[in-house]
Design a protein around this motif. Structure first.
Motif, PDB file in Angstrom:
ATOM      1  N   ASP A 209      -3.029  80.716  -7.166  1.00  0.00           N
ATOM      2  CA  ASP A 209      -3.715  80.893  -8.443  1.00  0.00           C
ATOM      3  C   ASP A 209      -4.476  82.212  -8.480  1.00  0.00           C
ATOM      4  O   ASP A 209      -4.429  82.949  -9.478  1.00  0.00           O
ATOM      5  N   ARG A 212      -2.047  85.050  -8.784  1.00  0.00           N
ATOM      6  CA  ARG A 212      -1.505  85.167 -10.144  1.00  0.00           C
ATOM      7  C   ARG A 212      -2.529  85.831 -11.075  1.00  0.00           C
ATOM      8  O   ARG A 212      -2.178  86.699 -11.879  1.00  0.00           O
ATOM      9  N   LEU A 213      -3.779  85.431 -10.949  1.00  0.00           N
ATOM     10  CA  LEU A 213      -4.818  86.025 -11.789  1.00  0.00           C
ATOM     11  C   LEU A 213      -5.055  87.492 -11.436  1.00  0.00           C
ATOM     12  O   LEU A 213      -5.574  88.251 -12.262  1.00  0.00           O
TER      13      LEU A 213
END
Length: 362
Positions: A209, A212-213
């Motif tokens: 996560d 991805r950010l």
């Protein structure tokens, strides 16, 4: 207070703990020394030319698979189809060559292409369909197994003698296949350390996560890792074809899938991803090779041999886990007392206003 913090920092620098890679290479030296002593007590030499050649030959085949397995585990994934890819690759190579040395390049290209396609399927199933890697790669492996059991009832194809040299020739006591495996390992290490995709593999394994950010295309990274893993298994299949002189559909029963995972974990790579490397994996492969050679020389019962191997792997993983816990516990936490290591100030209750920053509100 600042002086105390500086002194503490200096103490921590002088007491820098060994990393997982250094630790596993030291473990390899210890295993080799202990094994040599046990073999010497039995009146033999662990490091004779024949035994050294046997250890290196064992390590080359598992090494190819474990290098690829390291990449996917770093991304917090795994691949249980590698054994089936090896078997299929050996058959594709042998049947394509069909005893003709001129067809060797075509066979190598076909193996790498098919193996890469299988890795692509694994990666897409994991990233696009969101299937757990354990289930996805096991399912793909079973599909390959069904095809092998249906189409091949035994050995097939014929490998020309020129390509069989890949499996049997050596430079001194070192097999050529081991040198090729080490070259692939060096290429893998440089890939992880020098390329953007290599850095992204660590990032995805640490936290998908967060990666991805941060702008990392996590799906592409995972697919790349699975493709490279299957290609490494395909190279291992080429080595099997070179050693057997033919393709074998029964290679998937040899347990290279789980053994490669064991070598990776023994080498210090975390199963949860984000930390580890190929250097430690090679040491883990060599530890397993040394253990197997020692057990064979001492004629250890096969059942007891598996018990010892399992115990060593579990003990190694337990040590790594303990080191991780100790590292986190000893990490300095900067609290609200100026960073002296105290606890952080309590959070305000909902009915209380949050305290302002020291420099006023902004």
């Amino acid at each position: 207070m600042s002086r105390a913090v500086a002194v503490a920092g200096t103490g921590r620098a002088t007491r820098r703990r060994l990393g997982a890679t250094e630790l596993v290479w030291l473990a390899l030296v210890a295993v080799a020394v202990i094994g040599a002593v046990l073999v010497a007590v039995d009146g033999q030499n662990l490091f004779s030319i024949a035994n050294t050649r046997d250890m290196l030959s064992r390590s080359s085949l598992l090494g190819f698979v474990a290098i690829g397995q390291t990449l996917v585990i770093l991304c917090r994934s795994l691949d249980l189809s590698v054994g089936y890819v090896m078997a299929l690759s050996s058959l594709i190579a042998a049947t394509t060559m069909n005893g003709d040395p001129a067809r060797v390049p075509l066979a190598i290209g076909a193996v790498l292409l098919v193996a890469g396609a299988i890795g692509l399927c694994n990666g897409l199933i994991v990233t696009v369909l969101k299937v757990n890697p354990f289930i996805a790669t096991l399912g793909v492996g079973l599909i390959i197994k069904g095809y092998l059991d249906t189409e091949y009832q035994g050995p097939a194809g014929d490998v020309p003698s020129s390509f069989q040299q890949f499996g049997f020739s050596r430079i001194g006591p070192v097999p050529v296949s081991t040198l090729v495996m080490l070259a692939v390992a060096v290429a893998g290490i440089l890939f992880l350390r020098k390329t953007r995709t290599g850095y992204h593999m660590f990032a995805v394994g640490g936290s998908e996560d967060v990666a991805r950010l941060s702008g990392v295309r996590t799906g592409r990274v995972l697919v790349t890792a699975h493709v490279l893993c299957s290609i490494a298994a395909g190279i291992a299949g080429l080595l099997i074809a070179a050693r057997f002189g033919t393709g074998s559909a029964l290679v998937y029963n040899s347990g290279y899938d789980l053994e490669s995972i064991a070598a990776v974990v023994l080498g210090g790579t975390l199963l949860m991803g984000g930390r580890g490397g190929i250097g430690g994996t090679i040491a883990g492969v060599l530890i397993l090779a040394v253990l197997d050679t020692v057990f064979n020389i001492l004629a250890v019962d096969p059942f007891f041999k598996d018990v010892l191997r399992g115990t060593i792997i579990v003990a190694a993983v337990a040590i790594y886990a303990r080191r991780q816990i100790d590292r986190k516990a000893s990490r300095v936490r900067f609290g609200g007392d100026g960073g002296s290591g105290g606890s952080a100030p309590p959070e305000p209750r909902p009915d209380q206003p949050a305290p302002e920053l020291a420099g006023g509100t902004r």
